[in-house]
Design an enzyme around this catalytic site. Structure first.
Site, PDB file in Angstrom:
ATOM      1  N   SER A 100       0.602  -1.144   0.211  1.00  0.00           N
ATOM      2  CA  SER A 100      -0.142  -0.402  -0.309  1.00  0.00           C
ATOM      3  C   SER A 100       0.780   1.004   0.331  1.00  0.00           C
ATOM      4  CB  SER A 100      -0.868  -0.649   1.234  1.00  0.00           C
ATOM      5  OG  SER A 100      -1.919  -1.145   0.973  1.00  0.00           O
TER       6      SER A 100
ATOM      7  N   ASN B 132       2.700  -9.098  11.813  1.00  0.00           N
ATOM      8  CA  ASN B 132       3.651  -7.467  12.024  1.00  0.00           C
ATOM      9  C   ASN B 132       3.122  -6.747  12.305  1.00  0.00           C
ATOM     10  OD1 ASN B 132       3.220  -5.934   9.303  1.00  0.00           O
ATOM     11  ND2 ASN B 132       2.126  -8.082   9.329  1.00  0.00           N
TER      12      ASN B 132
ATOM     13  N   GLY C 261       3.950  -1.178   9.594  1.00  0.00           N
ATOM     14  CA  GLY C 261       2.835   0.341   9.747  1.00  0.00           C
ATOM     15  C   GLY C 261       2.651   1.370   8.639  1.00  0.00           C
TER      16      GLY C 261
ATOM     17  N   CYS D 283      -5.898  -1.809   7.076  1.00  0.00           N
ATOM     18  CA  CYS D 283      -4.293  -2.184   7.996  1.00  0.00           C
ATOM     19  C   CYS D 283      -4.897  -2.198   9.013  1.00  0.00           C
ATOM     20  CB  CYS D 283      -3.483  -1.036   7.952  1.00  0.00           C
ATOM     21  SG  CYS D 283      -2.022  -1.687   8.525  1.00  0.00           S
TER      22      CYS D 283
ATOM     23  N   GLY E 107      -5.572 -15.001   3.365  1.00  0.00           N
ATOM     24  CA  GLY E 107      -4.695 -15.411   5.009  1.00  0.00           C
ATOM     25  C   GLY E 107      -4.684 -17.301   4.807  1.00  0.00           C
ATOM     26  N   GLY E 108      -2.840 -17.304   4.979  1.00  0.00           N
ATOM     27  CA  GLY E 108      -2.789 -17.715   5.343  1.00  0.00           C
ATOM     28  C   GLY E 108      -2.537 -19.570   4.149  1.00  0.00           C
TER      29      GLY E 108
ATOM     30  N   THR F 256       2.090 -14.649   3.260  1.00  0.00           N
ATOM     31  CA  THR F 256       3.263 -14.903   4.747  1.00  0.00           C
ATOM     32  C   THR F 256       4.780 -15.758   3.488  1.00  0.00           C
ATOM     33  OG1 THR F 256       2.038 -14.528   6.018  1.00  0.00           O
ATOM     34  CG2 THR F 256       4.127 -15.752   6.506  1.00  0.00           C
TER      35      THR F 256
END
Lengths: 301, 255
Positions: free
Chosen positions: A44, A67, A70, A127, A242-243, A265
């Site tokens: 982003s 994580n 930021g 976020c 997700g995952g 990830t």
């Protein structure tokens, strides 16, 4: 066998590099495409450059990843150039992710990003690290709709809104976003979480809280995608994220109702993750007698 | 499970006026020279990457340059630091006769390499350079040629002078470099002219350290996961090696 269509774009496979993983730079997006992604999403970008949080920004604890980067990014003006290069060279659809701190900012970002001609825009309304009056935009129907309307008014490009799983009513929120003009739903972002080091007597992440990803996120994502599909009906594309780390995970996500599958990830965990996951999907489908991704559906009998 | 390993500082050795080597009470028998760890100081709320300068016990060689490294250098024996790793691709030990070229505190990981070379019976010759005598690191566990830009110790000139001196004694199977990027590039080019390959150790602003966030990108490479060791050939066409790094926000900054 694996090709799918997403908001008017043909993808060679349903695997999409999720936003936030491997960066803002054109070269990393092009690399993910070369490594087999069906489409790629940039990290982003915001109106102004952001340094993000100090380290530790990401830690792994067993199968858990947490994580709080930021939202560090070089700002939309530098990012436009990166997206433009990625669009020219990636050879797969490029989704440009934007993050604003008000609906107006989302609108301005979408308008600026049009210049780079991405295939799609993704509005990161979820976020979990940046607090907006104590919550994320995608944590209420009203705020999620405000962001959706601002982006819709600013661009004619297809766009997806990325939702947080950290709500009791994700289906209702997704449906309201679709009614307000979103073309697609990306679900889910990371789940809020915290890790503590007992010897240090401190939260491990500098930001204290962060977003949980990896294997632990999968059941949460499956339930969210399933709920969204039930709420929005069959016509609206969903990028289920997700995952997902292997072909079976991806198949499960599609069975839950996803059109495409975000991979985040796992890109860090497995070398050549996209090609491996796609291969495993193909193998499963061949063995189980599926000819296309659209045949992967849940038996609700 | 925990994200970090708690390590106690067992010894502190001053290398020079800027650089200290901390010996920890943990070992990483599986670690390779050139790999790095993320070091977290909870009391300072920051975490930074450091190359290993030994593995059993773990040693970190730290130059007191920024706020974090000054805090790390200010710690006393018995105090604790939090470590995760080792991460990344380290040096690959090959050949029978190797040349190690280090600039500034970039020499530290090459000492770890020299130690491993010695264990395997590989002959190593090292070149250790610095601006001036008071910034030189301690020698490697092999013959070490020192150079200083101002001529205050060893050969007067940069590490390339030392490298030429080493090359006058014959060829090496492989060159290993660590130090400022432009220096490593020059070392690799000189090595190439002598028909030798170079493994070099790169550095970028690092956040996750595990190949997820993409912040430490150098062109299409990730320093934390694809590197930090690269063969020079892998970087020759890289759009950012020797030219650009990225700041904390990911903005491109000329090197």
């Amino acid at each position: 066998m694996l090709s799918v269509s997403l908001c008017g774009n043909r993808l060679r496979n349903p695997l999409i590099l999720a936003s936030g993983v491997r960066g803002n730079s054109a070269e990393l997006l092009i690399r993910a495409a070369r490594e087999g992604a069906g489409a790629v999403t940039s990290k982003s970008c915001s109106l102004c450059p952001r340094e993000g949080h100090s380290n530790p920004t990401m830690v792994a604890d067993g199968g858990i990843f947490l994580n709080a980067i930021g939202l560090s990014n070089p700002g939309v003006e530098e990012e436009i150039g990166e997206i433009r290069r990625a669009v020219r060279k990636a050879g797969v659809p490029v989704i440009a992710s934007i993050v604003g701190f008000s609906p107006e900012e989302f609108g301005r970002l979408a308008e600026r990003m049009e210049e780079a001609k991405p295939h799609m825009i993704e509005a990161d309304a979820s976020c979990p690290n940046i607090e907006h009056g104590g919550k994320m935009f995608s944590q209420s129907v009203e705020d999620a709709v405000a962001v959706t309307k601002a982006v819709r008014a600013a661009t004619s490009l297809p766009f997806s809104i990325k939702l947080s799983p950290d709500v009791p009513n994700i289906g209702q929120i997704a449906k309201a976003c679709v009614e307000a003009g979103a073309d697609c739903i990306t679900a889910v972002n990371t789940m809020g979480g915290m890790l503590i080091d007992p010897y240090a007597k401190k939260a491990v992440l500098h930001n204290r809280f962060g977003g949980l990803s990896g294997h632990a996120l999968k059941p949460i994502a499956l339930k969210s995608v399933y709920s969204i599909r039930k709420a929005v009906g069959d016509g609206v594309p969903i990028i289920g994220t997700g995952g997902v780390a292997c072909g079976l995970d991806a198949v499960e996500m599609i069975m839950a109702g996803a059109t495409c599958v975000g991979v985040g990830t796992a890109v860090a965990l497995r070398n050549g993750a996209f090609r491996q996951i796609a291969g495993e999907m193909r193998e499963f489908m061949r063995k189980e007698g599926y000819r296309s991704v659209s045949e992967l559906s849940l038996d609700e009998g | 499970m925990a994200s970090h390993t708690v390590a106690k500082i067992r010894g502190i050795e001053a290398e020079n006026e800027l650089v200290k080597t901390l010996t920890l009470d943990i070992s990483m028998p599986q670690a390779a020279p050139g790999q790095f760890v993320m070091c977290w100081l909870p009391q300072f709320s920051e975490e930074k990457p450091f190359s290993l300068s030994a593995k059993s016990p773990v040693r970190l060689t730290v130059a007191a340059r920024g706020a974090f490294s000054k805090s790390l250098c200010g710690l006393a024996r018995g105090q604790r630091i939090w470590i995760r790793g080792p991460y990344g691709r380290g040096f690959e030990l090959k050949g029978r006769r190797i040349l190690l070229v280090g600039g500034g505190y970039g020499f530290a990981p090459l000492r770890f390499l020299a130690e491993e070379a010695k264990k395997r019976g590989i002959a190593a010759l090292a070149v250790c350079g610095a601006r001036t005598k008071s910034l030189l690191l301690k020698p490697a566990p092999c013959e070490t040629i020192f150079t200083t830009d101002d001529g205050s110790a060893g050969i007067a000139g940069n590490v390339l002078e030392g490298m030429r001196r080493a090359l006058s004694r014959g060829k090496f199977d492989l060159v290993y470099a660590c130090g400022p990027e432009k220096m490593m590039e020059a070392v690799a080019k000189l090595a190439q002219r002598h028909g030798m390959r170079t493994q070099l150790l790169t550095e970028r602003y690092m956040k996750c350290g595990i190949g997820a966030c993409g912040h430490c990108c150098m062109g299409e490479k990730l320093v934390c996961a694809d590197g930090p060791m690269f063969y020079y050939e892998e970087l020759k066409k890289n759009s950012e090696f020797g030219k650009v790094w990225r700041d904390k926000a990911g903005r491109k900054v000329p090197l």
